[in-house]
Design a protein around this motif. Sequence first.
Motif, PDB file in Angstrom:
ATOM      1  N   MET A  37      66.944  75.950  59.337  1.00 26.33           N
ATOM      2  CA  MET A  37      66.088  74.888  58.757  1.00 26.33           C
ATOM      3  C   MET A  37      64.664  75.025  59.287  1.00 26.33           C
ATOM      4  SD  MET A  37      68.346  71.412  58.667  1.00 26.33           S
ATOM      5  CE  MET A  37      68.424  71.149  60.431  1.00 26.33           C
ATOM      6  N   GLY A  38      64.535  75.250  60.596  1.00 28.50           N
ATOM      7  CA  GLY A  38      63.217  75.374  61.195  1.00 28.50           C
ATOM      8  C   GLY A  38      62.473  76.593  60.664  1.00 28.50           C
ATOM      9  N   SER A  39      63.214  77.699  60.516  1.00 26.43           N
ATOM     10  CA  SER A  39      62.590  78.912  59.994  1.00 26.43           C
ATOM     11  C   SER A  39      62.106  78.686  58.562  1.00 26.43           C
ATOM     12  CB  SER A  39      63.621  80.056  60.042  1.00 26.43           C
ATOM     13  OG  SER A  39      63.072  81.213  59.501  1.00 26.43           O
ATOM     14  N   ALA A  40      62.933  78.025  57.745  1.00 27.08           N
ATOM     15  CA  ALA A  40      62.549  77.781  56.342  1.00 27.08           C
ATOM     16  C   ALA A  40      61.298  76.919  56.270  1.00 27.08           C
ATOM     17  CB  ALA A  40      63.704  77.108  55.610  1.00 27.08           C
ATOM     18  N   LYS A  41      61.207  75.927  57.165  1.00 28.19           N
ATOM     19  CA  LYS A  41      60.038  75.041  57.151  1.00 28.19           C
ATOM     20  C   LYS A  41      58.761  75.827  57.459  1.00 28.19           C
ATOM     21  CE  LYS A  41      57.748  71.145  57.262  1.00 28.19           C
ATOM     22  NZ  LYS A  41      57.624  70.271  56.113  1.00 28.19           N
ATOM     23  N   LEU A  42      58.837  76.728  58.431  1.00 27.18           N
ATOM     24  CA  LEU A  42      57.643  77.501  58.764  1.00 27.18           C
ATOM     25  C   LEU A  42      57.272  78.461  57.636  1.00 27.18           C
ATOM     26  CD1 LEU A  42      58.434  77.807  62.495  1.00 27.18           C
ATOM     27  CD2 LEU A  42      56.195  77.160  61.611  1.00 27.18           C
ATOM     28  N   HIS A  43      58.283  78.974  56.953  1.00 24.15           N
ATOM     29  CA  HIS A  43      57.988  79.877  55.835  1.00 24.15           C
ATOM     30  C   HIS A  43      57.295  79.161  54.672  1.00 24.15           C
ATOM     31  CE1 HIS A  43      60.534  82.852  57.876  1.00 24.15           C
ATOM     32  NE2 HIS A  43      59.937  83.738  57.105  1.00 24.15           N
ATOM     33  N   GLU A  44      57.323  77.806  54.683  1.00 20.50           N
ATOM     34  CA  GLU A  44      56.613  77.062  53.630  1.00 20.50           C
ATOM     35  C   GLU A  44      55.120  77.370  53.632  1.00 20.50           C
ATOM     36  OE1 GLU A  44      57.239  72.877  54.062  1.00 20.50           O
ATOM     37  OE2 GLU A  44      59.055  72.874  52.847  1.00 20.50           O
ATOM     38  N   VAL A  45      54.602  77.798  54.797  1.00 21.85           N
ATOM     39  CA  VAL A  45      53.169  78.082  54.912  1.00 21.85           C
ATOM     40  C   VAL A  45      52.729  79.075  53.828  1.00 21.85           C
ATOM     41  CG1 VAL A  45      51.475  79.254  56.369  1.00 21.85           C
ATOM     42  CG2 VAL A  45      53.000  77.560  57.366  1.00 21.85           C
ATOM     43  N   PHE A  46      53.545  80.112  53.622  1.00 20.94           N
ATOM     44  CA  PHE A  46      53.170  81.153  52.646  1.00 20.94           C
ATOM     45  C   PHE A  46      53.936  81.027  51.329  1.00 20.94           C
ATOM     46  CE2 PHE A  46      52.363  83.710  56.693  1.00 20.94           C
ATOM     47  CZ  PHE A  46      51.004  83.422  56.683  1.00 20.94           C
ATOM     48  N   ASN A  47      54.682  79.928  51.170  1.00 22.45           N
ATOM     49  CA  ASN A  47      55.518  79.801  49.973  1.00 22.45           C
ATOM     50  C   ASN A  47      54.663  79.683  48.707  1.00 22.45           C
ATOM     51  OD1 ASN A  47      57.305  78.608  47.937  1.00 22.45           O
ATOM     52  ND2 ASN A  47      58.747  78.477  49.628  1.00 22.45           N
ATOM     53  N   GLU A  48      55.105  80.375  47.649  1.00 21.75           N
ATOM     54  CA  GLU A  48      54.335  80.330  46.398  1.00 21.75           C
ATOM     55  C   GLU A  48      54.310  78.929  45.793  1.00 21.75           C
ATOM     56  OE1 GLU A  48      56.410  82.219  43.033  1.00 21.75           O
ATOM     57  OE2 GLU A  48      58.079  82.537  44.421  1.00 21.75           O
ATOM     58  N   HIS A  49      55.281  78.052  46.211  1.00 22.89           N
ATOM     59  CA  HIS A  49      55.309  76.691  45.669  1.00 22.89           C
ATOM     60  C   HIS A  49      54.443  75.723  46.467  1.00 22.89           C
ATOM     61  CE1 HIS A  49      58.401  77.970  42.988  1.00 22.89           C
ATOM     62  NE2 HIS A  49      59.173  78.360  43.969  1.00 22.89           N
ATOM     63  N   ARG A  50      53.771  76.227  47.475  1.00 24.44           N
ATOM     64  CA  ARG A  50      52.945  75.345  48.302  1.00 24.44           C
ATOM     65  C   ARG A  50      51.827  74.717  47.461  1.00 24.44           C
ATOM     66  NH1 ARG A  50      50.055  76.043  54.079  1.00 24.44           N
ATOM     67  NH2 ARG A  50      49.163  73.954  54.043  1.00 24.44           N
ATOM     68  N   ILE A  51      51.564  73.449  47.730  1.00 29.50           N
ATOM     69  CA  ILE A  51      50.477  72.751  47.028  1.00 29.50           C
ATOM     70  C   ILE A  51      49.166  73.097  47.749  1.00 29.50           C
ATOM     71  CG2 ILE A  51      49.547  70.524  46.338  1.00 29.50           C
ATOM     72  CD1 ILE A  51      52.418  69.402  46.626  1.00 29.50           C
ATOM     73  N   THR A  52      48.253  73.726  47.054  1.00 30.29           N
ATOM     74  CA  THR A  52      46.974  74.094  47.681  1.00 30.29           C
ATOM     75  C   THR A  52      45.791  73.424  46.987  1.00 30.29           C
ATOM     76  OG1 THR A  52      46.964  76.075  46.330  1.00 30.29           O
ATOM     77  CG2 THR A  52      47.729  76.332  48.602  1.00 30.29           C
ATOM     78  N   SER A  53      46.066  72.749  45.875  1.00 30.51           N
ATOM     79  CA  SER A  53      44.973  72.081  45.167  1.00 30.51           C
ATOM     80  C   SER A  53      45.332  70.620  44.936  1.00 30.51           C
ATOM     81  CB  SER A  53      44.747  72.780  43.822  1.00 30.51           C
ATOM     82  OG  SER A  53      43.855  72.024  43.038  1.00 30.51           O
ATOM     83  N   PRO A  54      44.368  69.699  45.066  1.00 35.13           N
ATOM     84  CA  PRO A  54      44.642  68.300  44.727  1.00 35.13           C
ATOM     85  C   PRO A  54      44.984  68.188  43.239  1.00 35.13           C
ATOM     86  CG  PRO A  54      42.489  68.553  45.762  1.00 35.13           C
ATOM     87  CD  PRO A  54      42.969  69.917  45.454  1.00 35.13           C
ATOM     88  N   MET A  55      45.741  67.159  42.915  1.00 36.62           N
ATOM     89  CA  MET A  55      46.127  66.934  41.508  1.00 36.62           C
ATOM     90  C   MET A  55      46.038  65.450  41.192  1.00 36.62           C
ATOM     91  SD  MET A  55      49.429  69.418  41.042  1.00 36.62           S
ATOM     92  CE  MET A  55      50.010  69.468  42.714  1.00 36.62           C
ATOM     93  N   VAL A  56      45.676  65.158  39.947  1.00 36.55           N
ATOM     94  CA  VAL A  56      45.763  63.781  39.448  1.00 36.55           C
ATOM     95  C   VAL A  56      46.491  63.805  38.112  1.00 36.55           C
ATOM     96  CG1 VAL A  56      43.690  62.918  40.595  1.00 36.55           C
ATOM     97  CG2 VAL A  56      43.516  63.924  38.320  1.00 36.55           C
ATOM     98  N   LYS A  57      47.061  62.660  37.775  1.00 37.90           N
ATOM     99  CA  LYS A  57      47.812  62.603  36.521  1.00 37.90           C
ATOM    100  C   LYS A  57      46.856  62.302  35.379  1.00 37.90           C
ATOM    101  CE  LYS A  57      52.256  62.013  36.664  1.00 37.90           C
ATOM    102  NZ  LYS A  57      53.485  61.391  37.106  1.00 37.90           N
ATOM    103  N   LYS A  58      46.914  63.149  34.338  1.00 34.55           N
ATOM    104  CA  LYS A  58      46.108  62.932  33.136  1.00 34.55           C
ATOM    105  C   LYS A  58      47.006  63.150  31.929  1.00 34.55           C
ATOM    106  CE  LYS A  58      41.628  64.170  35.047  1.00 34.55           C
ATOM    107  NZ  LYS A  58      40.650  65.215  35.284  1.00 34.55           N
ATOM    108  N   GLY A  59      47.061  62.170  31.061  1.00 33.59           N
ATOM    109  CA  GLY A  59      47.904  62.313  29.859  1.00 33.59           C
ATOM    110  C   GLY A  59      49.369  62.516  30.203  1.00 33.59           C
TER     111      GLY A  59
END
Length: 435
Positions: A37-59
């Motif tokens: 579990m700990g290893s998976a959490k650290l791998h989130e740093v480079f995960n392609e699903h990581r959120i790197t941009s702010p988002m707002v809901k539109k439409g």
Amino acid sequence: MIIKDAMCSVCGATCDDLTVEYDPEKKTMNVQNACRMGSAKLHEVFNEHRITSPMVKKGGNLVECGWDEALDRAADILAGADYPLFFMGSECFSEAQLVGIKMAEYLGGNVDGNATICHGPTVMGIQDAGLVTATMGEVKNRADLIIYWGTNPIESMPRHMSHYAVFPRGYFTKAGRRNRKIVVVDPRKTPSANISDLFIQIKPGTDYELFAAIRAILKGNPVDPSIEDTTGVRMDDIKGLIEMMKGAKFGAIFVGLGTASSFGKYRTQAAAMHLVQELNSHTKFVMGALRGHANVAGFNQVLSYYSGYPFSVNYSKGYPRFNPGEFTTVDMLAKGEPDAVLCLAGDLGAHLPRKSVENLSKTPLITIDVAMTPTTTLSEVVLPGVHTIESEGTMYRLDNVPLYSRKGMESPLGFTKSDEDTLNQLFERVKKRKK
Ligand code: SF4
């Protein structure tokens, strides 16, 4: 590059002996000492699903936007709310949790954390009965009897046994596991029960009765034989457990969600604490709780020193009020009361009952997280989270010891230094609007 003694932000063990070797160019990582579990959490740093941009809901859809636009939208939601709820999750630092608490106070809203759906009864039991406890270092060095009651650490806190309580060699327990007896009390025969010296299979929901019976026998009082039918535990086994307890030089009971959610709730946890107090008339005994998330204990500590209460706090009258069942996240959302929600490093959408999530989906929601979750998909505003390895701050371990985590690597986010920084930036904008 190598980070030594990195801290894990997944479960309450808050392991601080991890070695992280990473290549920022290739985005690869090798983690040593952590569980999966700990290893998976650290791998989130480079995960392609990581959120790197702010988002707002539109439409009806989340779309990427600039940092200022997202912060302004979030500030508008909070400044315009009459009854906001701040949910401070646990895979984050206490410095960030404190900003959320202060925002809730400033806006006359509510603030809550993960204990509201896990060890809330335990922290209420502590305030009710008082806790005889010890650090995990003392347990490692001294404990020769470990009792896991209503918890299965092999699966829920994988390094509790190997790093702290069972296998390590301590100052007075030089032979490690061979110097300790392990008892598991659980309705199910779990993997932890499989490696115990004594497994007591208790009927679900009868922990209070068994704690009370053991305490009564210790005090020399008679116990009705019907306790066997009630709890499913034979009197011989109860007496055998008591002999093990009295024969220990240093015993430790670790309770889990099995007792926190047993019938009686905080009364059951208080009964366990009273039992441990009684055991100290015979030998040295301590108690602890296996906390689920890395810094869930931190939120209880910080909110307690700030308001006097460990979770479920309401500031609508200008001073803190504590009333589980009224100001708890599940109950407030089930009744559709909050008109805005800010969720930091938590996933309410995946964990709350259906009615609460239905109402959450109709409430303006701001989320701060590193990865997409059911909660982020419900949000009006998503602010990218900073991973704990990318900033510095304090996390409280399961034994309530605060540990300071150093920054190990740079965050890819240019607009914020930490979740604390994000919340402070948001707070400034909220204050401007209120003025
Ligand atoms: S036991 Fe918990 S804190 Fe330790 S590495 Fe595993 S998930 Fe992280």
